[in-house]
Scaffold this active site. Structure first.
Site, PDB file in Angstrom:
ATOM      1  N   ASP A 141     -17.298   7.248  -1.746  1.00 37.27           N
ATOM      2  CA  ASP A 141     -16.203   7.036  -1.385  1.00 37.27           C
ATOM      3  C   ASP A 141     -15.271   8.123  -0.478  1.00 37.27           C
ATOM      4  O   ASP A 141     -16.686   9.248  -0.223  1.00 37.27           O
ATOM      5  CB  ASP A 141     -14.610   6.522  -1.831  1.00 37.27           C
ATOM      6  CG  ASP A 141     -13.769   5.653  -1.457  1.00 37.27           C
ATOM      7  OD1 ASP A 141     -13.759   5.749  -0.199  1.00 37.27           O
ATOM      8  OD2 ASP A 141     -12.741   6.530  -2.094  1.00 37.27           O
ATOM      9  N   ARG A 171     -13.937  -8.194   0.803  1.00 33.84           N
ATOM     10  CA  ARG A 171     -12.081  -8.198   1.385  1.00 33.84           C
ATOM     11  C   ARG A 171     -11.648  -9.948   1.188  1.00 33.84           C
ATOM     12  O   ARG A 171     -11.144  -9.568   0.971  1.00 33.84           O
ATOM     13  CB  ARG A 171     -11.647  -7.475   1.674  1.00 33.84           C
ATOM     14  CG  ARG A 171     -12.264  -5.566   1.248  1.00 33.84           C
ATOM     15  CD  ARG A 171     -11.907  -5.295   0.036  1.00 33.84           C
ATOM     16  NE  ARG A 171     -10.538  -5.350  -0.212  1.00 33.84           N
ATOM     17  CZ  ARG A 171      -9.731  -4.025   0.894  1.00 33.84           C
ATOM     18  NH1 ARG A 171     -10.456  -3.133   1.469  1.00 33.84           N
ATOM     19  NH2 ARG A 171      -8.918  -4.144   0.187  1.00 33.84           N
ATOM     20  N   ARG A 210       0.816  -1.253  -0.275  1.00 37.88           N
ATOM     21  CA  ARG A 210      -0.031   0.395  -0.187  1.00 37.88           C
ATOM     22  C   ARG A 210       0.977   1.198  -0.021  1.00 37.88           C
ATOM     23  O   ARG A 210       1.622   1.692   0.920  1.00 37.88           O
ATOM     24  CB  ARG A 210      -1.013   0.250   1.497  1.00 37.88           C
ATOM     25  CG  ARG A 210      -1.735   1.102   1.176  1.00 37.88           C
ATOM     26  CD  ARG A 210      -2.774   1.000   2.343  1.00 37.88           C
ATOM     27  NE  ARG A 210      -3.901   0.295   2.346  1.00 37.88           N
ATOM     28  CZ  ARG A 210      -4.998   0.946   2.330  1.00 37.88           C
ATOM     29  NH1 ARG A 210      -5.428   1.380   3.094  1.00 37.88           N
ATOM     30  NH2 ARG A 210      -6.011   0.034   1.899  1.00 37.88           N
ATOM     31  N   GLN A 240     -10.441  -3.906  -3.767  1.00 35.96           N
ATOM     32  CA  GLN A 240     -11.415  -3.053  -3.156  1.00 35.96           C
ATOM     33  C   GLN A 240     -12.650  -3.439  -4.831  1.00 35.96           C
ATOM     34  O   GLN A 240     -13.157  -4.505  -3.746  1.00 35.96           O
ATOM     35  CB  GLN A 240     -11.407  -1.745  -2.540  1.00 35.96           C
ATOM     36  CG  GLN A 240     -12.534  -1.242  -2.705  1.00 35.96           C
ATOM     37  CD  GLN A 240     -13.010  -1.758  -1.242  1.00 35.96           C
ATOM     38  OE1 GLN A 240     -12.820  -1.546  -0.514  1.00 35.96           O
ATOM     39  NE2 GLN A 240     -13.939  -2.360  -1.228  1.00 35.96           N
ATOM     40  N   HIS A 269      -7.071   0.930  -6.794  1.00 36.55           N
ATOM     41  CA  HIS A 269      -7.262  -0.044  -5.815  1.00 36.55           C
ATOM     42  C   HIS A 269      -7.919  -0.916  -6.164  1.00 36.55           C
ATOM     43  O   HIS A 269      -9.230  -1.354  -5.808  1.00 36.55           O
ATOM     44  CB  HIS A 269      -8.206   0.228  -4.594  1.00 36.55           C
ATOM     45  CG  HIS A 269      -8.630   0.137  -2.720  1.00 36.55           C
ATOM     46  ND1 HIS A 269      -7.750  -1.498  -3.422  1.00 36.55           N
ATOM     47  CD2 HIS A 269      -8.674   0.480  -2.063  1.00 36.55           C
ATOM     48  CE1 HIS A 269      -7.394  -1.238  -1.988  1.00 36.55           C
ATOM     49  NE2 HIS A 269      -8.724  -0.316  -1.363  1.00 36.55           N
ATOM     50  N   CYS A 323     -16.473   1.330   0.650  1.00 36.46           N
ATOM     51  CA  CYS A 323     -15.719   0.876   0.409  1.00 36.46           C
ATOM     52  C   CYS A 323     -15.243   0.942   2.452  1.00 36.46           C
ATOM     53  O   CYS A 323     -14.053  -0.127   2.689  1.00 36.46           O
ATOM     54  CB  CYS A 323     -14.730   1.274  -0.613  1.00 36.46           C
ATOM     55  SG  CYS A 323     -13.773   2.571  -0.143  1.00 36.46           S
TER      56      CYS A 323
END
Length: 355
Positions: free
Chosen positions: A264, A331, A142, A172, A169, A304
């Protein structure tokens, strides 16, 4: 960022691909096309075909069914090792990855290479003594910059998985698609409505939705549109797959007739200094029941997490139409599928879902 690791990585053995024959249990014979995943990187879904992404979702559903519902013992990653790099704080990505790796099936734990939740580290100098490609089987990172991931993947001989970057991402979005497939029973023909920032989540949807035959209607404030290069490629995908792509600055236009409302955070990690300016720019973008009134009758909601009230009100977030909690759980299953597909020869055993 990665200069001090280059000698170590260059000394590692080259990676090799692997061919999976995807079995179609409905017709009783193998599909003609092969899905090549073992040894691959997952940096962006731009690099994956529709069939390859469908395979990952099929594998996710298979693992979830066999482990969660049937309680089977599947030590698929036993003996494998994972290095984790976190330049940004993480809750769901980190927890889901750790539970996948340290579950009773695996008897091992991921190894965290960079430990810094709030401040950007000086680079991977803190892990100079770690021979990534010789001591781990894969790395989940990340990071702030997608270019750092690209460099790491270029240098490494093991799979590199994008746990989040400034541009994408992907893990996700796999969880989002699995959640929608479970809820609707299919993905083709769904209309996704994005209402918010032109960020890494939207970019990942733009690089994959059309490959499933899904339409995308995205509303972002002026000045906060997605990356123009990604938009151009998304337009190409829509044309190739016969899907609709609408980019607008009007949230209600984006929500009109949509099956899925998605938003988001408006203030991503590293953008805290822009908070006041962003809150002003995003006025009118909160997802509410007023937004849902123009959506399709079967509308659902995704976020998310972590969620802030200015992005979506409580009435929508906690409504029966909200899929945010199954989305968060998925996830785990999609990350497990990614790791299993990149590191093992396992193939799904359940019937391929309808996409």
């Amino acid at each position: 960022m990665l200069s001090n690791l280059r000698i170590l990585l260059n000394n590692a053995a080259p990676r090799h691909g692997h061919h999976f024959m995807v079995r179609n249990f409905r017709c009783g014979k193998a599909l003609q096309n092969e899905v090549q995943l073992k040894g691959r990187d997952l940096l962006t879904l731009k690099d994956f075909t529709g069939e390859e992404i469908k395979y990952l979702l099929w594998l996710s559903a298979d693992l979830k069914f066999r482990i969660k519902q049937k309680g089977e013992y599947l030590p698929l990653l036993q003996g494998k090792s994972l290095g984790m790099i976190f330049e940004k704080r993480s809750t769901r990505t980190r927890l889901s990855t750790e539970t996948v790796w340290s579950a009773k099936q695996q008897h091992n734990s991921p190894w965290e290479l960079v430990r810094n939740a709030n401040l950007r580290p000086t680079g991977l100098e803190t892990a100079d003594s770690v021979v990534l490609s010789g001591m781990t089987d894969a790395v989940l990172a990340r990071v702030y910059k997608q270019s750092d991931l690209d460099t790491l993947a270029k240098e490494a001989s093991i799979p590199i998985v994008n746990g989040l970057s400034d541009l994408y991402h992907p893990i996700q979005i796999l969880a989002d698609y699995l959640t929608l497939q479970e809820h609707y029973g299919f993905l083709k023909g769904l209309t996704l409505s994005w209402i918010g920032d032109g960020n890494n989540i939207l970019h990942s949807i733009m690089m994959s939705a059309a490959k499933f035959g899904m339409h995308l209607q995205a509303a972002t404030p002026k000045g906060y549109e997605p990356d123009p290069n990604i938009t151009k490629l998304a337009e190409q995908y829509a044309k190739e797959n016969g899907t609709k792509l609408l980019m607008t600055n009007d949230p209600l236009e984006a929500a009109n007739g949509a099956n899925v409302l998605i938003t988001d955070t408006w203030i991503s990690m590293g953008q805290e200094e822009e908070k006041k300016k962003r809150l002003e720019a995003f006025q009118g973008y909160q997802v509410t029941m007023k937004t849902a009134k123009v959506a399709a009758p079967d509308w659902t909601f995704l976020h998310c997490l972590p969620r802030k009230p200015e992005e979506v009100d409580d009435e929508v977030f906690y409504s029966p139409r909200s899929l945010v909690f199954p989305e968060a759980e998925n996830r785990k299953w999609t990350i497990m599928a990614v790791m299993v597909s990149l590191l093992t020869d396992y193939s799904p055993t359940i019937q391929k879902p309808k996409f």
